[in-house]
Design a protein around this motif. Structure first.
Motif, short mmCIF file in Angstrom:
data_model
loop_
_atom_site.label_atom_id
_atom_site.label_comp_id
_atom_site.label_asym_id
_atom_site.label_seq_id
_atom_site.Cartn_x
_atom_site.Cartn_y
_atom_site.Cartn_z
N ILE A 138 0.85 -1.20 0.00
CA ILE A 138 0.00 0.00 0.00
C ILE A 138 0.89 1.25 0.00
N ALA A 139 1.88 1.25 0.90
CA ALA A 139 2.77 2.42 1.00
C ALA A 139 3.40 2.73 -0.36
N ASN A 140 3.79 1.67 -1.08
CA ASN A 140 4.46 1.85 -2.38
C ASN A 140 3.56 2.53 -3.41
N ARG A 141 2.27 2.55 -3.15
CA ARG A 141 1.34 3.16 -4.11
C ARG A 141 0.83 4.51 -3.63
N LEU A 142 1.44 5.01 -2.55
CA LEU A 142 1.03 6.32 -2.01
C LEU A 142 2.08 7.39 -2.30
N GLN A 143 1.61 8.61 -2.45
CA GLN A 143 2.49 9.77 -2.54
C GLN A 143 3.28 9.89 -1.24
N PRO A 144 4.41 10.61 -1.25
CA PRO A 144 5.08 10.93 0.01
C PRO A 144 4.06 11.55 0.98
N GLU A 145 4.04 11.04 2.21
CA GLU A 145 3.09 11.49 3.24
C GLU A 145 1.63 11.16 2.92
N GLY A 146 1.41 10.28 1.94
CA GLY A 146 0.05 9.83 1.67
C GLY A 146 -0.54 9.17 2.91
N MET A 147 -1.84 9.29 3.06
CA MET A 147 -2.49 8.87 4.32
C MET A 147 -3.21 7.53 4.17
N LEU A 148 -2.85 6.61 5.05
CA LEU A 148 -3.56 5.32 5.12
C LEU A 148 -4.55 5.35 6.28
N VAL A 149 -5.76 4.85 6.06
CA VAL A 149 -6.67 4.56 7.17
C VAL A 149 -6.99 3.07 7.10
N SER A 150 -6.73 2.39 8.19
CA SER A 150 -6.89 0.93 8.21
C SER A 150 -7.68 0.52 9.45
N SER A 151 -8.58 -0.44 9.28
CA SER A 151 -9.27 -0.98 10.46
C SER A 151 -9.15 -2.50 10.46
N ASP A 152 -9.19 -3.06 11.64
CA ASP A 152 -9.10 -4.52 11.80
C ASP A 152 -9.72 -4.92 13.13
N LEU A 153 -10.09 -6.18 13.24
CA LEU A 153 -10.42 -6.72 14.55
C LEU A 153 -9.11 -6.78 15.33
N SER A 154 -9.14 -6.34 16.57
CA SER A 154 -7.89 -6.27 17.33
C SER A 154 -8.22 -6.30 18.82
N PHE A 155 -7.44 -7.03 19.56
CA PHE A 155 -7.62 -7.03 21.03
C PHE A 155 -6.51 -7.87 21.65
N GLU A 156 -6.30 -7.67 22.96
CA GLU A 156 -5.36 -8.52 23.70
C GLU A 156 -6.10 -9.82 24.00
N VAL A 157 -5.95 -10.80 23.12
CA VAL A 157 -6.77 -12.01 23.27
C VAL A 157 -6.35 -12.84 24.48
N ASP A 158 -5.17 -12.57 25.04
CA ASP A 158 -4.75 -13.32 26.24
C ASP A 158 -5.25 -12.66 27.52
N SER A 159 -5.86 -11.49 27.39
CA SER A 159 -6.29 -10.79 28.62
C SER A 159 -7.60 -11.37 29.14
N GLU A 160 -7.84 -11.13 30.42
CA GLU A 160 -9.10 -11.60 31.03
C GLU A 160 -10.30 -10.94 30.38
N ASN A 161 -10.09 -9.71 29.88
CA ASN A 161 -11.22 -8.95 29.34
C ASN A 161 -11.71 -9.47 28.00
N TYR A 162 -10.89 -10.28 27.34
CA TYR A 162 -11.24 -10.70 25.98
C TYR A 162 -12.58 -11.43 25.95
N GLU A 163 -12.73 -12.38 26.86
CA GLU A 163 -13.96 -13.18 26.91
C GLU A 163 -15.19 -12.28 27.08
N ALA A 164 -15.04 -11.29 27.98
CA ALA A 164 -16.18 -10.40 28.25
C ALA A 164 -16.53 -9.58 27.01
N LEU A 165 -15.51 -9.04 26.33
CA LEU A 165 -15.80 -8.24 25.14
C LEU A 165 -16.33 -9.11 24.01
N LEU A 166 -15.80 -10.33 23.93
CA LEU A 166 -16.26 -11.25 22.88
C LEU A 166 -17.75 -11.55 23.04
N GLY A 167 -18.19 -11.66 24.29
CA GLY A 167 -19.62 -11.90 24.55
C GLY A 167 -20.46 -10.74 24.03
#
Ligand code: SAM
Length: 236
Positions: A138-167
């Motif tokens: 992606i970077a290779n197809r952007l102008q200098p300082e071109g702006m990327l916006v990216s989203s993904d599923l993300s979380f600390e899956v080893d944390s205790e909170n993961y199960e609660a948020l997953l619910g």
């Protein structure tokens, strides 16, 4: 999952994808709302690369909002891309779009882009090195300082909170399968087929692909989003 399997899944899901995500419209709309201030300094005739555009929701949102922008649309699933083409046609913005059915590695670069969107795509690249290489493409197809916006599923899956948020996430995603077994299935599927990594790790993968330190600007449930400029040190 390899590319062929992933493509097959999205080909199969294409006809029901938008209906499935109707419930999630408040999340998508929140993300799209924030795109506008992030992209505020782009030129009035910006060229935007939309990677893994799916059925084209982010593309048509931006095309309607910014009537002079042009778009390079990258999508490996022919069935998803067909729906995207129809949506783009209905919105009357086809003449501003170039469609590439395939991956970034086969996209001919004729013009560099001022910005890129990549929503819920890189999470399917399970190896971190390959995920970093994807962002580099992606970077290779952007102008200098071109702006990327990216989203993904993300979380600390080893944390205790993961199960609660997953619910909570399970209830967001589905009104029917909210059983404990359904939760276990979702957890197993994310562990096997989706690289749900901690936000700091995703940010460092984006950075290693040739971007400045990404700024996380959004979280809704498991979905996180970042913006980052193409790093000046990336340009040779
Ligand atoms: C979860 S959908 C997201 C679609 C759209 N961006 C959205 O937010 O609704 C992921 C899309 O990325 C595409 N995709 C998967 N791997 C990709 C890759 N390596 N490069 C480009 N697109 C990819 C899939 O075919 C699918 O259409």
């Amino acid at each position: 999952m390899n590319n062929d399997e992933l493509k097959r899944i999205f080909d199969q899901q294409a006809s029901s994808y938008d209906k499935q995500w109707t419930r999630m419209a408040p999340i998508s709309n929140g993300l799209y709302f924030l795109l506008e201030p992030i992209f505020a300094e782009l030129p009035s005739e910006a060229r935007v690369l939309c990677v893994g555009v799916g059925t084209g929701k982010e593309l048509t949102h931006l095309a309607k909002r910014f009537p002079e922008w042009r778009f390079t649309v990258v999508e490996p699933s022919g069935a998803m891309l067909d729906i995207c083409r129809r949506r783009v046609e209905e919105e009357g913005v086809t003449s501003r779009c170039y469609f590439h059915e395939g991956y970034l590695d086969t996209l001919q670069v004729e013009e560099m882009h001022d910005a890129a969107t990549c929503f819920l795509v890189s999470q399917f690249i399970l190896e971190q090195e390959a995920r970093s290489a994807f962002f580099q493409q992606i970077a290779n197809r952007l102008q200098p300082e071109g702006m990327l916006v990216s989203s993904d599923l993300s979380f600390e899956v080893d944390s205790e909170n993961y199960e609660a948020l997953l619910g909570v996430w399970q209830r967001v995603m589905s009104t029917s399968d909210v059983s404990p077994e359904g939760l276990s299935r979702m957890k197993a599927m994310y562990a096997k087929d989706v690289a749900v990594l901690p936000p700091t790790v995703v940010a460092s993968i984006i950075e290693s692909g040739g971007f400045d330190t990404p700024v996380q600007f959004f979280q809704a449930g498991l979905i996180h989003a970042w913006f980052a400029k193409r790093a000046s040190s990336d340009i040779t």
